[in-house]
Scaffold this motif. Structure first.
Motif, PDB file in Angstrom:
ATOM      1  N   ILE A  48     -18.092  -5.602  39.522  1.00  0.00           N
ATOM      2  CA  ILE A  48     -19.429  -4.972  39.529  1.00  0.00           C
ATOM      3  C   ILE A  48     -19.437  -3.767  40.469  1.00  0.00           C
ATOM      4  O   ILE A  48     -19.946  -2.692  40.133  1.00  0.00           O
ATOM      5  CB  ILE A  48     -20.510  -6.002  39.942  1.00  0.00           C
ATOM      6  N   LYS A  49     -18.845  -3.922  41.648  1.00  0.00           N
ATOM      7  CA  LYS A  49     -18.785  -2.830  42.630  1.00  0.00           C
ATOM      8  C   LYS A  49     -18.072  -1.610  42.036  1.00  0.00           C
ATOM      9  O   LYS A  49     -18.567  -0.489  42.078  1.00  0.00           O
ATOM     10  CB  LYS A  49     -18.026  -3.282  43.875  1.00  0.00           C
ATOM     11  N   SER A  50     -16.883  -1.879  41.485  1.00  0.00           N
ATOM     12  CA  SER A  50     -16.091  -0.782  40.909  1.00  0.00           C
ATOM     13  C   SER A  50     -16.890  -0.094  39.814  1.00  0.00           C
ATOM     14  O   SER A  50     -16.923   1.138  39.718  1.00  0.00           O
ATOM     15  CB  SER A  50     -14.803  -1.303  40.274  1.00  0.00           C
ATOM     16  N   TYR A  51     -17.548  -0.949  38.997  1.00  0.00           N
ATOM     17  CA  TYR A  51     -18.267  -0.377  37.875  1.00  0.00           C
ATOM     18  C   TYR A  51     -19.416   0.500  38.352  1.00  0.00           C
ATOM     19  O   TYR A  51     -19.619   1.606  37.864  1.00  0.00           O
ATOM     20  CB  TYR A  51     -18.800  -1.490  36.963  1.00  0.00           C
ATOM     21  N   SER A  52     -20.167   0.015  39.332  1.00  0.00           N
ATOM     22  CA  SER A  52     -21.334   0.794  39.748  1.00  0.00           C
ATOM     23  C   SER A  52     -20.905   2.075  40.480  1.00  0.00           C
ATOM     24  O   SER A  52     -21.516   3.125  40.305  1.00  0.00           O
ATOM     25  CB  SER A  52     -22.321  -0.042  40.573  1.00  0.00           C
ATOM     26  N   GLU A  53     -19.825   1.981  41.272  1.00  0.00           N
ATOM     27  CA  GLU A  53     -19.270   3.207  41.896  1.00  0.00           C
ATOM     28  C   GLU A  53     -18.875   4.213  40.824  1.00  0.00           C
ATOM     29  O   GLU A  53     -19.199   5.400  40.897  1.00  0.00           O
ATOM     30  CB  GLU A  53     -17.995   2.876  42.664  1.00  0.00           C
ATOM     31  N   ALA A  54     -18.174   3.689  39.811  1.00  0.00           N
ATOM     32  CA  ALA A  54     -17.686   4.563  38.740  1.00  0.00           C
ATOM     33  C   ALA A  54     -18.859   5.220  38.040  1.00  0.00           C
ATOM     34  O   ALA A  54     -18.836   6.413  37.744  1.00  0.00           O
ATOM     35  CB  ALA A  54     -16.857   3.762  37.749  1.00  0.00           C
ATOM     36  N   GLN A  55     -19.906   4.414  37.795  1.00  0.00           N
ATOM     37  CA  GLN A  55     -21.067   4.944  37.092  1.00  0.00           C
ATOM     38  C   GLN A  55     -21.697   6.116  37.852  1.00  0.00           C
ATOM     39  O   GLN A  55     -21.995   7.169  37.282  1.00  0.00           O
ATOM     40  CB  GLN A  55     -22.088   3.836  36.893  1.00  0.00           C
ATOM     41  N   LYS A  56     -21.864   5.936  39.161  1.00  0.00           N
ATOM     42  CA  LYS A  56     -22.446   7.011  39.982  1.00  0.00           C
ATOM     43  C   LYS A  56     -21.585   8.272  39.898  1.00  0.00           C
ATOM     44  O   LYS A  56     -22.089   9.388  39.738  1.00  0.00           O
ATOM     45  CB  LYS A  56     -22.547   6.569  41.447  1.00  0.00           C
ATOM     46  N   PHE A  57     -20.286   8.082  40.016  1.00  0.00           N
ATOM     47  CA  PHE A  57     -19.372   9.230  40.000  1.00  0.00           C
ATOM     48  C   PHE A  57     -19.425   9.943  38.643  1.00  0.00           C
ATOM     49  O   PHE A  57     -19.497  11.167  38.566  1.00  0.00           O
ATOM     50  CB  PHE A  57     -17.946   8.758  40.299  1.00  0.00           C
ATOM     51  N   LEU A  58     -19.434   9.124  37.573  1.00  0.00           N
ATOM     52  CA  LEU A  58     -19.422   9.726  36.232  1.00  0.00           C
ATOM     53  C   LEU A  58     -20.710  10.485  35.946  1.00  0.00           C
ATOM     54  O   LEU A  58     -20.700  11.525  35.289  1.00  0.00           O
ATOM     55  CB  LEU A  58     -19.183   8.659  35.164  1.00  0.00           C
ATOM     56  N   GLU A  59     -21.827   9.949  36.470  1.00  0.00           N
ATOM     57  CA  GLU A  59     -23.102  10.659  36.313  1.00  0.00           C
ATOM     58  C   GLU A  59     -23.019  12.032  36.980  1.00  0.00           C
ATOM     59  O   GLU A  59     -23.402  13.050  36.397  1.00  0.00           O
ATOM     60  CB  GLU A  59     -24.251   9.862  36.943  1.00  0.00           C
ATOM     61  N   ALA A  60     -22.496  12.027  38.225  1.00  0.00           N
ATOM     62  CA  ALA A  60     -22.354  13.297  38.956  1.00  0.00           C
ATOM     63  C   ALA A  60     -21.448  14.244  38.182  1.00  0.00           C
ATOM     64  O   ALA A  60     -21.751  15.432  38.024  1.00  0.00           O
ATOM     65  CB  ALA A  60     -21.782  13.042  40.352  1.00  0.00           C
ATOM     66  N   LEU A  61     -20.353  13.706  37.666  1.00  0.00           N
ATOM     67  CA  LEU A  61     -19.393  14.533  36.936  1.00  0.00           C
ATOM     68  C   LEU A  61     -20.037  15.139  35.695  1.00  0.00           C
ATOM     69  O   LEU A  61     -19.890  16.331  35.413  1.00  0.00           O
ATOM     70  CB  LEU A  61     -18.192  13.656  36.537  1.00  0.00           C
ATOM     71  N   SER A  62     -20.829  14.300  34.977  1.00  0.00           N
ATOM     72  CA  SER A  62     -21.432  14.824  33.751  1.00  0.00           C
ATOM     73  C   SER A  62     -22.540  15.829  34.079  1.00  0.00           C
ATOM     74  O   SER A  62     -22.852  16.692  33.268  1.00  0.00           O
ATOM     75  CB  SER A  62     -21.946  13.698  32.864  1.00  0.00           C
ATOM     76  N   ASP A  63     -23.094  15.736  35.288  1.00  0.00           N
ATOM     77  CA  ASP A  63     -24.079  16.743  35.718  1.00  0.00           C
ATOM     78  C   ASP A  63     -23.411  18.016  36.226  1.00  0.00           C
ATOM     79  O   ASP A  63     -24.095  18.977  36.575  1.00  0.00           O
ATOM     80  CB  ASP A  63     -24.945  16.199  36.867  1.00  0.00           C
ATOM     81  N   GLY A  64     -22.101  17.972  36.354  1.00  0.00           N
ATOM     82  CA  GLY A  64     -21.396  19.145  36.883  1.00  0.00           C
ATOM     83  C   GLY A  64     -21.423  19.214  38.401  1.00  0.00           C
ATOM     84  O   GLY A  64     -21.111  20.251  38.980  1.00  0.00           O
ATOM     85  N   ARG A  65     -21.798  18.098  39.060  1.00  0.00           N
ATOM     86  CA  ARG A  65     -21.783  18.110  40.532  1.00  0.00           C
ATOM     87  C   ARG A  65     -20.373  17.754  41.003  1.00  0.00           C
ATOM     88  O   ARG A  65     -20.067  16.622  41.332  1.00  0.00           O
ATOM     89  CB  ARG A  65     -22.812  17.118  41.074  1.00  0.00           C
ATOM     90  N   LEU A  66     -19.527  18.787  41.035  1.00  0.00           N
ATOM     91  CA  LEU A  66     -18.110  18.522  41.320  1.00  0.00           C
ATOM     92  C   LEU A  66     -17.850  18.223  42.789  1.00  0.00           C
ATOM     93  O   LEU A  66     -16.784  17.735  43.149  1.00  0.00           O
ATOM     94  CB  LEU A  66     -17.264  19.727  40.891  1.00  0.00           C
ATOM     95  N   GLU A  67     -18.855  18.526  43.641  1.00  0.00           N
ATOM     96  CA  GLU A  67     -18.621  18.316  45.069  1.00  0.00           C
ATOM     97  C   GLU A  67     -18.625  16.825  45.431  1.00  0.00           C
ATOM     98  O   GLU A  67     -18.171  16.451  46.505  1.00  0.00           O
ATOM     99  CB  GLU A  67     -19.644  19.096  45.902  1.00  0.00           C
ATOM    100  N   VAL A  68     -19.100  15.983  44.542  1.00  0.00           N
ATOM    101  CA  VAL A  68     -19.120  14.542  44.814  1.00  0.00           C
ATOM    102  C   VAL A  68     -17.681  14.022  44.871  1.00  0.00           C
ATOM    103  O   VAL A  68     -16.877  14.283  43.997  1.00  0.00           O
ATOM    104  CB  VAL A  68     -19.920  13.808  43.708  1.00  0.00           C
ATOM    105  N   GLU A  69     -17.398  13.295  45.963  1.00  0.00           N
ATOM    106  CA  GLU A  69     -16.039  12.757  46.118  1.00  0.00           C
ATOM    107  C   GLU A  69     -15.856  11.574  45.171  1.00  0.00           C
ATOM    108  O   GLU A  69     -16.680  10.669  45.131  1.00  0.00           O
ATOM    109  CB  GLU A  69     -15.854  12.256  47.559  1.00  0.00           C
TER     110      GLU A  69
END
Ligand code: ZN
Lengths: 397, 176
Positions: A48-69
């Protein structure tokens, strides 16, 4: 007992499969005595942890917020981490290109590589063309300034063939000259020969203006001087005839086989101050006379130019003899003044306006006459460009 | 030449020999697994004998020496930064070392982030919980030091071995 706990875990995993991760942790059973079950919950928590982390990152990526680590050690998102890295790299590349750095290339990013690399190539080419243009612009500028310098210099040479002020002052007691070439150089000149008692003055309008016009004036002066040397200046008609032949000979000789057809208009006025006698002869140039009892009168020259192919070498120029009353103004002018188009109505300055200016200024000082005529001319011209060289040579007797 | 005792590094580019002459049939390239076989067995022995920390330091140091020699012998050091990066990317690609991609280059603060994909040392390794490219870290720091004349601290923050598909390195000026 265990079954319902397993059920809770299964339910949580089902929720996860639907992508709903909020509060999932709380749904998992806790305080488990069964070791295997505890292990299962532990792994479910990690998932669940991995999934929710991944989800946050993917949302940022799809928004074009590349500065997110990207989250560290998260195996769900491995390919997306690579995508993230590639996008960051492309961002840097694009920034470099924007800064004018065309050294970069994109390697192994599929169609994007070739598109990006060919864009850089065309930008590079464009820059090369631009710098070549810039260079030739600089060269043109330099060449132009050299030409302008030499024209300026030629201008001062041309001024040197005009009668010097000292000579004008010593021969003429009351006179003024307007000499306004359209460019730095001109095809117009004026001329004076003789002494206080007896002299001749002239204006000459050669074909063209600018450099070619100026070269023609050199030739005109040479021909005039030579003719004057040969036959003197007391017979203006004969002087014009001689100049006609000299100019024709000189020009034909130099432009054989080419399409040049150059020549000049001229007005020569001989003055015997003692006898108050004037002899005038002109080629397309008029003499204007103004005295007390007469308004400005135009004494026309002959309708024949000098030096052109069409100029007849045997042409006879008429001498017009005048006897002058007290205080007479004599004006010679080239067609640049009379033909100048005005700003407001597009009409030429014309003889009528010229004569009116002569009459209006009659009896005033030479400087006043000069300024009066110039003012009249400039008012007429307004914002219109000067079309031709303008020369006026006026004397008072 | 290779085996005498020493207190400073003596490596020279010519020690690599005349490969063309020496391998007329097999040529200048080899299999990546052979390269890795040497690196990972050497690492194994180093760790066993000197411990993990010292082994990593040795690998980093060797990488740094290699990077410095690589830079001195294969790169044009007179290029401006952008030209240098383009050249480095090209050279690493042509030698099949990896695909270098710059993500950030802050020249004012000498702060860089770059990735190396298809890395010679680690791409395709089984996933473990640790970064393994200590030699690469040293290699990059050696290159940067030779080009800029300054000491850099290079850290691999993501690695194929940690499940990141590409190796990401940060390079910052070393503060003593
Ligand atoms: Zn790595």
């Amino acid at each position: 007992m265990n079954k319902s706990k397993l059920g809770l875990i299964a339910e949580s995993l089902k929720e996860l499969a639907y992508g709903r991760v909020s509060d999932l942790m709380e749904k998992l059973p806790s305080d488990l005595e069964d070791e295997d079950l505890a292990l299962l919950v532990e792994e479910a928590v990690k998932l669940i942890k991995s999934y929710s982390e991944a989800q946050k990152f993917l949302e940022a990526l799809s928004d074009g917020r590349l500065e997110v680590e990207p989250p560290a050690r998260n195996y769900f998102i491995s390919p997306f981490k690579q995508l993230h890295a590639n996008l960051k790299h492309l961002t840097w590349q694009t920034q470099q290109v924007a800064k004018g750095d065309f050294n970069q290339k994109v390697d192994f990013l599929g169609d994007f590589s070739s598109a990006f690399n060919s864009m850089i190539e065309s930008l590079k080419e464009k820059r090369l063309i631009e710098s070549a243009l810039e260079k030739s612009h600089e060269e043109l500028k330099e060449a132009n300034s050299k030409i302008l310098d030499s024209i300026d210099y030629a201008g001062s040479i041309q001024s040197a063939i005009l009668p010097p002020t000292q000579q004008l002052d010593s021969i003429l007691s009351s006179y003024f000259v307007i000499w306004n070439p359209r460019d730095v150089l001109g095809g117009d000149i004026y001329w004076l020969v003789g002494d206080k008692e007896e002299f001749a003055f002239a204006v000459v309008d050669c074909t063209g203006h600018g450099v070619p016009g100026a070269i023609m004036t050199m030739m005109a002066v040479t021909s005039l001087k030579r003719a004057e040397h040969e036959i003197g200046f007391r017979d203006p008609g004969a002087l014009l005839e001689r100049v006609n032949i000299l100019m024709r000979d000189g020009l034909r000789h130099r432009s054989r086989g080419k399409l040049y057809d150059d020549g000049m208009d001229i007005g020569v006025c001989y003055v015997d101050r003692v006898k108050r006698k004037v002899i005038y002869s002109g080629a397309h140039v008029s003499l204007y006379v103004c005295c007390d009892d007469l308004d400005a009168v135009e004494i026309k020259g002959n309708n024949h130019s000098l030096g052109y192919k069409s100029s007849n070498p045997n042409y006879r120029f008429t001498n017009r003899e005048l006897h002058l009353p007290e205080i007479t103004d004599l004006y010679l002018t080239t067609d640049g003044l009379i033909d100048q188009i005005g700003f407001s109505k597009g009409l030429p300055f014309g003889k009528r306006r010229f004569k009116r200016a002569i009459v209006n200024n009659y009896g005033s000082s030479p400087e006043h006459k000069r300024r009066g005529l110039l003012k009249e001319f400039e008012t007429h011209m307004g914002d219109e460009n000067q079309r031709d060289d303008v020369t006026v040579f006026a004397i008072s007797l | 030449m290779f085996k005498e005792e020493r207190s400073g590094y003596k490596f020279e580019w010519k020690d690599l020999g005349d490969i063309e002459q020496g391998r007329p049939n097999l040529g200048p390239t080899t299999s990546v697994s052979v390269y890795r076989l040497m690196q990972y067995t050497l690492r194994d022995v180093l760790i066993t004998r000197y411990g993990v920390k010292a082994a990593n330091e040795i690998l980093y140091e060797a990488g740094k020496l290699a990077g410095s020699e690589f830079c001195k012998n294969l790169m044009n050091l007179d290029a401006d930064f952008s030209g240098f990066v383009a050249q480095l990317q090209d050279t690493l690609k042509n030698l099949n070392v990896g695909v270098l991609r710059i993500e950030k280059a802050d020249l004012d603060n000498m702060d860089f982030v770059m990735t190396v994909s298809e890395d010679l040392d680690c791409s395709g390794l089984p996933l473990v919980e640790e970064t393994v490219c200590d030699y690469d870290e040293g290699f990059i720091s050696g290159i940067l030091k030779t080009y800029t004349g300054k000491e850099f601290e290079v850290k691999e923050v993501d690695c194929w071995a940690t499940g990141d598909r590409t190796c990401r390195f940060t390079a910052k000026l070393k503060h003593f």
